[in-house]
Design a protein around this motif. Structure first.
Motif, short mmCIF file in Angstrom:
data_model
loop_
_atom_site.label_atom_id
_atom_site.label_comp_id
_atom_site.label_asym_id
_atom_site.label_seq_id
_atom_site.Cartn_x
_atom_site.Cartn_y
_atom_site.Cartn_z
N THR A 74 40.86 30.38 21.90
CA THR A 74 41.54 29.83 20.73
C THR A 74 40.69 30.16 19.51
O THR A 74 39.46 30.14 19.58
CB THR A 74 41.73 28.30 20.84
OG1 THR A 74 40.45 27.67 20.97
CG2 THR A 74 42.60 27.93 22.02
N LEU A 75 41.35 30.50 18.42
CA LEU A 75 40.63 30.88 17.22
C LEU A 75 41.48 30.53 16.00
O LEU A 75 42.69 30.79 15.99
CB LEU A 75 40.33 32.38 17.22
CG LEU A 75 39.58 32.93 16.01
CD1 LEU A 75 38.15 32.39 15.97
CD2 LEU A 75 39.58 34.45 16.04
N THR A 76 40.86 29.95 14.99
CA THR A 76 41.52 29.68 13.72
C THR A 76 40.68 30.32 12.62
O THR A 76 39.46 30.12 12.58
CB THR A 76 41.64 28.16 13.46
OG1 THR A 76 42.42 27.59 14.50
CG2 THR A 76 42.30 27.89 12.12
N VAL A 77 41.32 31.09 11.76
CA VAL A 77 40.64 31.75 10.65
C VAL A 77 41.32 31.30 9.35
O VAL A 77 42.55 31.33 9.25
CB VAL A 77 40.71 33.29 10.77
CG1 VAL A 77 40.05 33.96 9.57
CG2 VAL A 77 40.08 33.75 12.07
N ALA A 99 49.32 36.62 31.75
CA ALA A 99 48.63 36.51 30.47
C ALA A 99 49.58 35.83 29.49
O ALA A 99 50.80 35.91 29.64
CB ALA A 99 48.24 37.89 29.95
N ARG A 100 49.02 35.16 28.48
CA ARG A 100 49.81 34.52 27.42
C ARG A 100 49.20 34.85 26.07
O ARG A 100 47.98 34.94 25.94
CB ARG A 100 49.83 33.00 27.58
CG ARG A 100 50.72 32.48 28.66
CD ARG A 100 50.89 30.96 28.58
NE ARG A 100 49.71 30.23 28.20
CZ ARG A 100 48.86 29.66 29.05
NH1 ARG A 100 49.04 29.75 30.33
NH2 ARG A 100 47.81 28.99 28.60
N LEU A 101 50.06 34.96 25.07
CA LEU A 101 49.61 35.23 23.71
C LEU A 101 50.46 34.43 22.74
O LEU A 101 51.69 34.42 22.84
CB LEU A 101 49.74 36.72 23.38
CG LEU A 101 49.46 37.13 21.93
CD1 LEU A 101 47.98 36.93 21.60
CD2 LEU A 101 49.87 38.55 21.68
N ASP A 102 49.83 33.77 21.80
CA ASP A 102 50.51 33.07 20.72
C ASP A 102 49.66 33.29 19.47
O ASP A 102 48.56 32.78 19.36
CB ASP A 102 50.63 31.58 21.04
CG ASP A 102 51.49 30.83 20.04
OD1 ASP A 102 51.79 31.39 18.96
OD2 ASP A 102 51.86 29.68 20.33
N LEU A 103 50.18 34.09 18.54
CA LEU A 103 49.47 34.43 17.32
C LEU A 103 50.37 34.11 16.13
O LEU A 103 51.54 34.50 16.11
CB LEU A 103 49.12 35.92 17.30
CG LEU A 103 48.55 36.47 15.99
CD1 LEU A 103 47.17 35.90 15.71
CD2 LEU A 103 48.52 38.00 16.03
N SER A 104 49.83 33.40 15.16
CA SER A 104 50.58 33.15 13.92
C SER A 104 49.65 33.41 12.74
O SER A 104 48.48 33.08 12.77
CB SER A 104 51.14 31.73 13.88
OG SER A 104 50.09 30.80 13.83
N LEU A 125 54.05 34.97 3.20
CA LEU A 125 54.20 35.82 4.38
C LEU A 125 53.96 35.00 5.64
O LEU A 125 53.05 34.16 5.67
CB LEU A 125 53.18 36.96 4.27
CG LEU A 125 53.17 37.99 5.37
CD1 LEU A 125 53.02 39.36 4.75
CD2 LEU A 125 52.03 37.75 6.32
N THR A 126 54.78 35.24 6.67
CA THR A 126 54.59 34.60 7.97
C THR A 126 54.80 35.65 9.05
O THR A 126 55.82 36.34 9.04
CB THR A 126 55.60 33.45 8.18
OG1 THR A 126 55.47 32.52 7.11
CG2 THR A 126 55.35 32.75 9.50
N LEU A 127 53.86 35.76 9.96
CA LEU A 127 53.95 36.66 11.11
C LEU A 127 53.74 35.83 12.36
O LEU A 127 52.82 35.01 12.42
CB LEU A 127 52.87 37.75 11.03
CG LEU A 127 52.69 38.62 12.28
CD1 LEU A 127 53.90 39.53 12.45
CD2 LEU A 127 51.41 39.42 12.19
N ARG A 128 54.57 36.05 13.37
CA ARG A 128 54.43 35.32 14.63
C ARG A 128 54.62 36.30 15.78
O ARG A 128 55.58 37.08 15.80
CB ARG A 128 55.48 34.21 14.70
CG ARG A 128 55.42 33.36 15.94
CD ARG A 128 54.33 32.30 15.75
NE ARG A 128 54.03 31.63 16.99
CZ ARG A 128 54.43 30.40 17.30
NH1 ARG A 128 55.15 29.72 16.47
NH2 ARG A 128 54.08 29.88 18.44
N VAL A 129 53.69 36.30 16.72
CA VAL A 129 53.78 37.11 17.93
C VAL A 129 53.51 36.19 19.11
O VAL A 129 52.47 35.52 19.15
CB VAL A 129 52.74 38.26 17.93
CG1 VAL A 129 52.86 39.09 19.19
CG2 VAL A 129 52.89 39.13 16.69
N THR A 130 54.45 36.14 20.05
CA THR A 130 54.28 35.35 21.26
C THR A 130 54.67 36.21 22.45
O THR A 130 55.50 37.11 22.33
CB THR A 130 55.16 34.07 21.26
OG1 THR A 130 56.53 34.45 21.19
CG2 THR A 130 54.80 33.16 20.11
N GLY A 131 54.09 35.92 23.60
CA GLY A 131 54.47 36.68 24.78
C GLY A 131 53.74 36.21 26.01
O GLY A 131 52.79 35.43 25.94
#
Length: 173
Positions: A74-77, A99-104, A125-131
Protein backbone atom coordinates in the motif's frame (compact mmCIF):
# COMPACT_ATOMS: atom_id res chain seq x y z
CA UNK A 1 19.72 -7.22 14.40
CA UNK A 2 19.22 -11.02 14.45
CA UNK A 3 16.38 -12.41 16.51
CA UNK A 4 17.02 -15.28 18.86
CA UNK A 5 15.09 -18.42 19.73
CA UNK A 6 11.38 -17.95 20.29
CA UNK A 7 11.35 -14.77 18.19
CA UNK A 8 11.67 -16.59 14.88
CA UNK A 9 14.55 -16.46 12.48
CA UNK A 10 15.47 -13.62 10.27
CA UNK A 11 16.62 -10.06 10.50
CA UNK A 12 14.81 -7.23 12.24
CA UNK A 13 15.33 -3.72 10.94
CA UNK A 14 14.24 -1.33 13.63
CA UNK A 15 14.69 1.93 11.77
CA UNK A 16 16.74 3.31 8.93
CA UNK A 17 16.74 7.07 8.48
CA UNK A 18 18.19 9.05 5.62
CA UNK A 19 18.28 12.82 5.85
CA UNK A 20 19.68 15.22 3.37
CA UNK A 21 19.26 18.78 2.30
CA UNK A 22 15.92 17.94 0.67
CA UNK A 23 15.13 14.26 1.41
CA UNK A 24 13.88 12.79 4.66
CA UNK A 25 13.02 9.06 4.72
CA UNK A 26 12.36 6.39 7.32
CA UNK A 27 12.12 2.64 6.72
CA UNK A 28 11.30 0.28 9.55
CA UNK A 29 10.18 -3.32 9.70
CA UNK A 30 10.59 -6.87 10.83
CA UNK A 31 11.35 -10.13 9.05
CA UNK A 32 10.29 -13.39 10.68
CA UNK A 33 9.69 -16.89 9.45
CA UNK A 34 5.93 -16.13 9.57
CA UNK A 35 6.29 -13.07 7.33
CA UNK A 36 7.55 -9.54 6.97
CA UNK A 37 6.14 -6.10 7.57
CA UNK A 38 7.96 -2.99 6.38
CA UNK A 39 6.77 0.62 6.62
CA UNK A 40 8.07 3.53 4.58
CA UNK A 41 7.75 7.27 5.00
CA UNK A 42 9.55 9.72 2.76
CA UNK A 43 9.38 13.41 2.03
CA UNK A 44 11.07 15.70 -0.43
CA UNK A 45 10.96 19.39 0.41
CA UNK A 46 10.91 20.57 -3.22
CA UNK A 47 9.75 18.36 -6.10
CA UNK A 48 10.92 21.13 -8.41
CA UNK A 49 14.50 19.93 -7.88
CA UNK A 50 13.60 16.73 -9.72
CA UNK A 51 10.84 17.99 -12.02
CA UNK A 52 11.32 21.62 -13.05
CA UNK A 53 8.09 23.59 -12.92
CA UNK A 54 6.60 21.62 -10.01
CA UNK A 55 7.83 23.39 -6.89
CA UNK A 56 6.65 22.29 -3.49
CA UNK A 57 6.83 19.35 -1.12
CA UNK A 58 5.96 15.74 -1.94
CA UNK A 59 5.45 12.96 0.59
CA UNK A 60 4.95 9.21 0.45
CA UNK A 61 3.88 6.70 3.07
CA UNK A 62 3.38 3.00 2.60
CA UNK A 63 3.60 -0.51 3.85
CA UNK A 64 4.81 -3.83 2.45
CA UNK A 65 3.41 -6.94 4.16
CA UNK A 66 4.08 -10.58 3.50
CA UNK A 67 0.77 -12.47 3.66
CA UNK A 68 -0.09 -16.10 3.05
CA UNK A 69 -1.20 -15.36 -0.53
CA UNK A 70 1.68 -13.04 -1.41
CA UNK A 71 3.15 -9.58 -0.86
CA UNK A 72 0.66 -6.76 -0.27
CA UNK A 73 1.81 -3.20 -0.91
CA UNK A 74 0.00 0.00 0.00
CA UNK A 75 1.32 3.44 -0.85
CA UNK A 76 -0.05 6.98 -0.68
CA UNK A 77 1.75 9.88 -2.37
CA UNK A 78 0.79 13.54 -1.93
CA UNK A 79 2.34 16.05 -4.32
CA UNK A 80 2.21 19.82 -4.87
CA UNK A 81 -1.01 21.32 -6.15
CA UNK A 82 -3.23 18.80 -4.34
CA UNK A 83 -2.25 15.79 -6.45
CA UNK A 84 -2.69 12.45 -4.69
CA UNK A 85 -2.00 8.85 -5.69
CA UNK A 86 -3.01 5.68 -3.84
CA UNK A 87 -1.89 2.14 -4.60
CA UNK A 88 -3.07 -1.14 -3.09
CA UNK A 89 -1.59 -4.22 -4.74
CA UNK A 90 -1.15 -7.90 -4.01
CA UNK A 91 1.69 -9.70 -5.79
CA UNK A 92 1.32 -13.46 -5.42
CA UNK A 93 4.10 -15.78 -4.33
CA UNK A 94 3.58 -18.05 -7.34
CA UNK A 95 2.31 -17.62 -10.91
CA UNK A 96 -0.94 -19.54 -10.28
CA UNK A 97 -2.14 -17.36 -7.38
CA UNK A 98 -4.25 -14.25 -8.00
CA UNK A 99 -2.76 -10.76 -8.14
CA UNK A 100 -4.79 -7.61 -7.38
CA UNK A 101 -4.25 -3.97 -8.33
CA UNK A 102 -6.12 -0.84 -7.27
CA UNK A 103 -4.53 2.46 -8.31
CA UNK A 104 -6.13 5.89 -8.17
CA UNK A 105 -4.61 9.25 -9.05
CA UNK A 106 -6.43 12.54 -8.63
CA UNK A 107 -5.73 16.23 -8.64
CA UNK A 108 -7.78 19.44 -8.60
CA UNK A 109 -7.85 21.86 -11.52
CA UNK A 110 -4.47 23.48 -12.09
CA UNK A 111 -2.64 20.48 -10.61
CA UNK A 112 0.82 19.27 -11.57
CA UNK A 113 -0.21 16.42 -13.90
CA UNK A 114 -2.46 18.53 -16.12
CA UNK A 115 0.26 21.20 -16.07
CA UNK A 116 2.97 18.73 -17.14
CA UNK A 117 0.70 17.28 -19.84
CA UNK A 118 -0.17 20.83 -20.97
CA UNK A 119 -3.88 20.04 -20.97
CA UNK A 120 -6.00 23.04 -22.06
CA UNK A 121 -7.32 24.98 -19.05
CA UNK A 122 -5.46 22.54 -16.71
CA UNK A 123 -8.61 20.62 -15.64
CA UNK A 124 -9.08 18.41 -12.59
CA UNK A 125 -7.92 14.90 -13.38
CA UNK A 126 -8.87 11.43 -12.11
CA UNK A 127 -7.28 8.14 -13.19
CA UNK A 128 -8.37 4.75 -11.87
CA UNK A 129 -6.91 1.33 -12.70
CA UNK A 130 -8.23 -1.83 -11.04
CA UNK A 131 -7.72 -5.47 -11.87
CA UNK A 132 -7.06 -9.00 -10.77
CA UNK A 133 -5.98 -12.35 -12.11
CA UNK A 134 -3.01 -14.64 -12.19
CA UNK A 135 0.32 -13.43 -13.49
CA UNK A 136 -0.40 -15.52 -16.62
CA UNK A 137 -3.90 -14.06 -17.15
CA UNK A 138 -4.50 -10.60 -15.68
CA UNK A 139 -7.50 -8.38 -16.53
CA UNK A 140 -8.14 -4.83 -15.43
CA UNK A 141 -10.30 -1.76 -15.95
CA UNK A 142 -9.03 1.69 -16.80
CA UNK A 143 -10.82 5.02 -16.43
CA UNK A 144 -9.60 8.57 -17.04
CA UNK A 145 -11.67 11.72 -16.47
CA UNK A 146 -10.74 15.37 -16.85
CA UNK A 147 -12.86 18.25 -15.65
CA UNK A 148 -15.45 15.77 -14.36
CA UNK A 149 -16.00 14.26 -17.83
CA UNK A 150 -15.08 10.64 -18.61
CA UNK A 151 -12.50 10.68 -21.40
CA UNK A 152 -11.13 7.13 -21.60
CA UNK A 153 -12.47 3.86 -20.26
CA UNK A 154 -11.79 0.29 -21.12
CA UNK A 155 -10.21 -2.98 -20.22
CA UNK A 156 -6.67 -4.21 -20.25
CA UNK A 157 -5.81 -7.89 -20.50
CA UNK A 158 -2.32 -9.37 -20.20
CA UNK A 159 -1.89 -13.06 -20.96
CA UNK A 160 1.00 -15.44 -21.33
CA UNK A 161 0.38 -18.55 -23.39
CA UNK A 162 1.73 -22.01 -22.67
CA UNK A 163 4.47 -21.21 -25.20
CA UNK A 164 5.57 -18.24 -23.02
CA UNK A 165 4.41 -15.74 -25.65
CA UNK A 166 2.84 -12.57 -24.21
CA UNK A 167 -0.55 -11.47 -25.50
CA UNK A 168 -2.05 -8.05 -24.75
CA UNK A 169 -5.42 -6.56 -25.56
CA UNK A 170 -6.65 -3.08 -24.70
CA UNK A 171 -10.19 -2.21 -25.90
CA UNK A 172 -10.72 1.47 -24.99
CA UNK A 173 -13.72 3.77 -25.34
Amino acid sequence: EREGAGGGTGVKVRKLTVKGESLDADIAGTRRSAGSDVTLRAGLDDLGRLIPGLPGPVSAAGRLMQQSEGWRATLTVEAPGGARAELDALVPLNARARARLDLSVSEPAGGPISTLLRLPNRPALTLRVTGDGTLRDFAGNLGLATGGTDRVSGTLRLQTGDDGEERKSTPLN
